[in-house]
Scaffold this active site. Structure first.
Site, PDB file in Angstrom:
ATOM      1  N   SER A   1     -17.582   8.002  -4.947  1.00  0.00           N
ATOM      2  CA  SER A   1     -16.830   7.839  -3.715  1.00  0.00           C
ATOM      3  C   SER A   1     -16.131   9.143  -3.354  1.00  0.00           C
ATOM      4  O   SER A   1     -16.788  10.169  -3.178  1.00  0.00           O
ATOM      5  CB  SER A   1     -15.854   6.665  -3.848  1.00  0.00           C
ATOM      6  N   GLN A   2     -14.791   9.165  -3.264  1.00  0.00           N
ATOM      7  CA  GLN A   2     -14.111  10.423  -3.008  1.00  0.00           C
ATOM      8  C   GLN A   2     -14.501  11.470  -4.045  1.00  0.00           C
ATOM      9  O   GLN A   2     -14.726  12.645  -3.723  1.00  0.00           O
ATOM     10  CB  GLN A   2     -12.595  10.230  -3.035  1.00  0.00           C
TER      11      GLN A   2
ATOM     12  N   HIS B   1     -19.594  -1.114  -2.266  1.00  0.00           N
ATOM     13  CA  HIS B   1     -19.132   0.214  -2.656  1.00  0.00           C
ATOM     14  C   HIS B   1     -19.089   0.411  -4.173  1.00  0.00           C
ATOM     15  O   HIS B   1     -18.953   1.547  -4.640  1.00  0.00           O
ATOM     16  CB  HIS B   1     -17.758   0.490  -2.049  1.00  0.00           C
TER      17      HIS B   1
ATOM     18  N   TYR C   1     -10.810   7.598  -4.406  1.00  0.00           N
ATOM     19  CA  TYR C   1      -9.659   7.607  -3.505  1.00  0.00           C
ATOM     20  C   TYR C   1      -8.515   6.744  -4.033  1.00  0.00           C
ATOM     21  O   TYR C   1      -8.693   5.559  -4.334  1.00  0.00           O
ATOM     22  CB  TYR C   1     -10.093   7.092  -2.138  1.00  0.00           C
TER      23      TYR C   1
ATOM     24  N   ASP D   1     -22.770  -1.101   1.535  1.00  0.00           N
ATOM     25  CA  ASP D   1     -21.505  -0.399   1.353  1.00  0.00           C
ATOM     26  C   ASP D   1     -20.859  -0.130   2.703  1.00  0.00           C
ATOM     27  O   ASP D   1     -21.325   0.717   3.466  1.00  0.00           O
ATOM     28  CB  ASP D   1     -21.767   0.914   0.615  1.00  0.00           C
TER      29      ASP D   1
END
Length: 320
Positions: A186-187, A301, A92, A272
């Site tokens: 992640s994203q 994260h 992100y 996370d």
């Protein structure tokens, strides 16, 4: 940060009810059919870099709406192709950056296509792809852009770009079109999960600490960016909770996981707060294909970082 989510033993069996819209398949079939009306126009322009062991190509292809999407393709310099290819999506706020940011897969003998994420690339690594589509009122960020309807939602465009990135990789004579993996953190992990379900060309999935999973729980469990963007939007638009959930159901990694049957490697970090572990396990436990997950109890994260990258390379070696 201490543990804040369910205990690991409960996470291993956490399998919330899927709320998949009745027209989920039809929505995505129509979306991809519309994208297919635009010629892919994949271009690979070789560029000079200081890298002596890799060849680098500046990639351009037509994504959602025919919009121009950028990327990098890297391949080993002194090996014979075509190569198995890892198509990677970015976390992100980040963009494709520079070729030197992406050395591992090509150094290990793979082709590596990195897709720029439209409209992003000013948060932590630069990007070069605009998003020419506007939206209604939104909270700053990307999570609520066009959230009024599934048709207008930002990630409809991004996921479609991801499917087209796989097609662009296959269009290169340096890539073995039968050996395509998708990957991301992640994203990027959430995009990879969606693309693995939507594209029949994908053969392997690697998704680390994936974002965009089990929205309903994530929005109410964490107040970290980016999920908090949705909560902040709803704090102002108090009457839109059901409408927002209705849109997000078309983009939930849990729903894509239930349809995805390729071999998959996921990872999760139990501290996370950005992508809470229960949201990751919700997708993992619904995943329909062969699967394994690496658990990092004391990480946030950042997840497994280099340790997980080595797990990815091992996973690729096992299957290729």
């Amino acid at each position: 940060m201490a543990f804040f989510d369910l205990p690991l033993e409960q996470l291993k069996t956490y399998r919330p009810e899927i709320r998949c819209p009745a027209d989920f398949d039809a929505f995505w079939q129509q979306t991809l059919q519309e994208a297919a009306q635009h010629p892919l126009n994949a271009r690979f322009d070789e560029v000079k870099t200081p890298l002596q062991t890799l060849r680098v190509f500046d990639v351009t292809f037509a994504g959602f709406g025919g919009h121009e999407i950028k990327g990098w393709l890297m391949v080993p310099h002194n090996l014979e192709g075509p190569f198995p290819c890892v198509v990677e999506f970015i976390g992100y706020g980040g963009g494709r950056g520079e070729p030197v940011d992406h050395l591992t897969y090509a150094s290990a003998g793979h082709a590596h296509l990195v897709m720029d994420t439209r409209g992003q690339g000013s948060g932590w690594r630069k990007g070069d792809t605009p998003d020419p589509v506007g939206s209604g009122p939104q909270h700053p960020g990307f999570m609520t852009r066009g959230i009024e309807t599934p048709e207008a939602y930002y990630y409809r465009r991004v996921f479609t770009d991801g499917v087209r990135a796989v097609q662009a990789a296959q269009a290169s004579e340096l890539v073995d079109p039968q050996r395509i993996a998708v990957a991301g953190e992640s994203q990027g992990g959430g995009i990879a999960l969606a693309v693995a379900a939507l594209s029949h060309q994908v053969k392997l999935l690697m998704s680390d600490v994936p974002f965009l999973c089990h929205f309903e729980r994530a929005i109410t469990l964490t107040d970290s960016i980016p999920y908090v963007e949705i909560a902040n939007h709803l704090r102002v638009h108090r009457d839109r909770w059901e409408q927002v959930l209705g849109t997000l159901a078309y983009f939930d990694g849990m729903n894509f996981a239930s349809l995805c049957k390729v071999p998959a490697l996921l990872s999760v970090a139990l501290m996370d707060q950005t992508c809470p572990p229960s949201t990751v396990f919700a997708a993992f436990n619904h995943f329909a294909g062969p699967k394994e997950i690496c658990v990092y109890p004391f990480n946030r994260h950042e997840g497994g970082q280099t340790a997980q990258l080595l797990q990815r390379l091992k996973f690729l070696q096992q299957h290729w």
